[in-house]
Scaffold this motif. Structure first.
Motif, short mmCIF file in Angstrom:
data_model
loop_
_atom_site.label_atom_id
_atom_site.label_comp_id
_atom_site.label_asym_id
_atom_site.label_seq_id
_atom_site.Cartn_x
_atom_site.Cartn_y
_atom_site.Cartn_z
N ARG A 10 0.86 -1.19 0.00
CA ARG A 10 0.00 0.00 0.00
C ARG A 10 0.89 1.24 0.00
N LYS A 11 0.47 2.25 -0.75
CA LYS A 11 1.21 3.51 -0.78
C LYS A 11 0.25 4.68 -0.79
N SER A 12 0.38 5.56 0.21
CA SER A 12 -0.45 6.76 0.30
C SER A 12 0.42 8.00 0.24
N PHE A 13 -0.11 9.03 -0.42
CA PHE A 13 0.50 10.35 -0.43
C PHE A 13 -0.51 11.30 0.20
N ASP A 14 -0.29 11.68 1.46
CA ASP A 14 -1.27 12.48 2.21
C ASP A 14 -2.64 11.78 2.17
N GLN A 15 -3.64 12.42 1.57
CA GLN A 15 -4.99 11.84 1.54
C GLN A 15 -5.23 10.90 0.35
N PHE A 16 -4.26 10.84 -0.57
CA PHE A 16 -4.44 10.04 -1.79
C PHE A 16 -3.75 8.69 -1.66
N THR A 17 -4.48 7.61 -1.93
CA THR A 17 -3.91 6.27 -1.91
C THR A 17 -3.62 5.85 -3.35
N ALA A 18 -2.33 5.71 -3.68
CA ALA A 18 -1.92 5.38 -5.05
C ALA A 18 -1.97 3.89 -5.32
N VAL A 19 -1.64 3.08 -4.30
CA VAL A 19 -1.66 1.62 -4.42
C VAL A 19 -2.32 1.05 -3.18
N GLU A 20 -3.26 0.13 -3.37
CA GLU A 20 -4.07 -0.38 -2.26
C GLU A 20 -4.05 -1.91 -2.24
N GLY A 21 -3.38 -2.48 -1.25
CA GLY A 21 -3.48 -3.91 -0.98
C GLY A 21 -3.03 -4.83 -2.10
N SER A 22 -1.94 -4.51 -2.79
CA SER A 22 -1.47 -5.36 -3.88
C SER A 22 -0.69 -6.56 -3.34
N SER A 23 -1.00 -7.75 -3.85
CA SER A 23 -0.26 -8.97 -3.52
C SER A 23 -0.11 -9.81 -4.78
N PHE A 24 1.12 -10.13 -5.15
CA PHE A 24 1.36 -11.03 -6.28
C PHE A 24 2.81 -11.50 -6.25
N THR A 25 3.07 -12.57 -6.98
CA THR A 25 4.43 -13.13 -7.07
C THR A 25 4.87 -13.13 -8.52
N ILE A 26 6.08 -12.68 -8.76
CA ILE A 26 6.69 -12.70 -10.09
C ILE A 26 7.77 -13.77 -10.07
N ASP A 27 7.54 -14.86 -10.75
CA ASP A 27 8.47 -15.99 -10.70
C ASP A 27 9.79 -15.67 -11.39
N ASP A 28 10.83 -16.34 -10.94
CA ASP A 28 12.17 -16.19 -11.50
C ASP A 28 12.14 -16.39 -13.02
N GLY A 29 12.70 -15.43 -13.76
CA GLY A 29 12.80 -15.56 -15.21
C GLY A 29 11.55 -15.17 -15.98
N THR A 30 10.53 -14.66 -15.28
CA THR A 30 9.26 -14.29 -15.93
C THR A 30 9.31 -12.87 -16.49
N PHE A 31 8.67 -12.66 -17.63
CA PHE A 31 8.41 -11.31 -18.16
C PHE A 31 7.01 -10.93 -17.69
N PHE A 32 6.93 -10.01 -16.72
CA PHE A 32 5.69 -9.67 -16.03
C PHE A 32 5.33 -8.22 -16.35
N ALA A 33 4.14 -8.00 -16.88
CA ALA A 33 3.71 -6.64 -17.24
C ALA A 33 2.69 -6.11 -16.24
N LEU A 34 2.86 -4.85 -15.85
CA LEU A 34 1.85 -4.11 -15.09
C LEU A 34 1.15 -3.21 -16.10
N LEU A 35 -0.12 -3.49 -16.34
CA LEU A 35 -0.88 -2.82 -17.39
C LEU A 35 -2.05 -2.05 -16.80
N GLY A 36 -2.22 -0.82 -17.25
CA GLY A 36 -3.37 -0.05 -16.78
C GLY A 36 -3.28 1.39 -17.25
N PRO A 37 -4.36 2.16 -17.05
CA PRO A 37 -4.37 3.56 -17.50
C PRO A 37 -3.47 4.44 -16.64
N SER A 38 -3.22 5.65 -17.10
CA SER A 38 -2.43 6.60 -16.33
C SER A 38 -3.06 6.82 -14.96
N GLY A 39 -2.23 6.86 -13.93
CA GLY A 39 -2.73 7.12 -12.58
C GLY A 39 -3.27 5.91 -11.85
#
Length: 228
Positions: A10-39
């Protein structure tokens, strides 16, 4: 290379929460993409993995080691930015070898490692060139070379093709995936471009409004989307 594990991040900047409760595993040797709109929190997540931002809550494990509050230099991770951030007063070879020079490596070893990296990226003929004379695609290869040369545990890439035109982007997508397959690196790649993620990644995390909405292979997230 290394497995990367994210636990309740989780990451908050004052009153704004930029990332909320993320949990995942990136396996060794994997090409892993984080995909989504701006912000949506994808770059903030990447910067926390890199150690450029510290999380408000949660844990980051690299190869089983808790690195949550380690500074970036202590994580053995290489970061490739959208803007290539090359040193204009150095030639291509000096740019690629600079991280090794900072580590105090012997000159002959630096020279060998730079040659090997340039050969892999097909830019041997450019080693004595000034970076200001290069095309966008070649500058991107130099930035990749500077990240690769010290053989880190993982590569983190923040929209590295965003500054290239469409034709170059398409070409570099194929080259980045080929490079990943040759060096068997753990790669985390941030993009808002669905085609980039679908064509390169082994697994994709779809992010929206600070949350991970779905993780799966390109085929899985295309065929069975978890949300609109």
């Amino acid at each position: 290379m290394a497995q990367i594990r994210i636990e309740d991040l989780r990451k908050s900047f004052d009153q704004f929460t930029a990332v909320e409760g993320s949990s995942f595993t990136i396996d060794d040797g994997t090409f892993f993409a984080l995909l989504g709109p701006s912000g949506c929190g994808k770059t903030t997540t990447l910067r926390m993995i890199a150690g450029l931002e510290l999380p408000t809550e949660g844990k980051i494990l690299l190869d089983g080691e808790d690195v949550t509050f380690h500074r970036a230099a202590a994580r053995d991770i290489a970061f490739v930015f959208q803007l290539f951030a090359l040193y204009p007063h150095m030639n291509v070879g000096q740019n690629i070898g600079f991280p090794l020079k900072c580590q105090g490596m012997a000159r002959h070893e630096i020279r060998e490692r730079v040659q090997e990296t340039a050969r892999m990226l097909r830019i041997e003929h450019l080693l004595s060139s000034k970076t200001s004379k290069l095309s966008g695609g070649d500058r991107q290869r130099v930035a990749l070379g500077r990240a690769m040369v010290r053989r880190p545990k993982a590569f983190l890439m923040d929209e590295p093709l965003g500054a290239l035109d469409a034709e170059f982007r398409h070409l570099m997508c194929g080259e980045l995936r080929d490079l990943h397959d040759r060096i068997k690196a753990t790669t985390v790649y941030v993009t808002h471009d669905q085609l980039e993620a679908m064509s390169m990644a082994d697994r994709i995390a779809i992010m929206n409004k600070g949350r991970v909405e779905q993780i799966g292979t390109p085929q899985e997230v295309y065929d069975r989307p978890a949300s609109m």
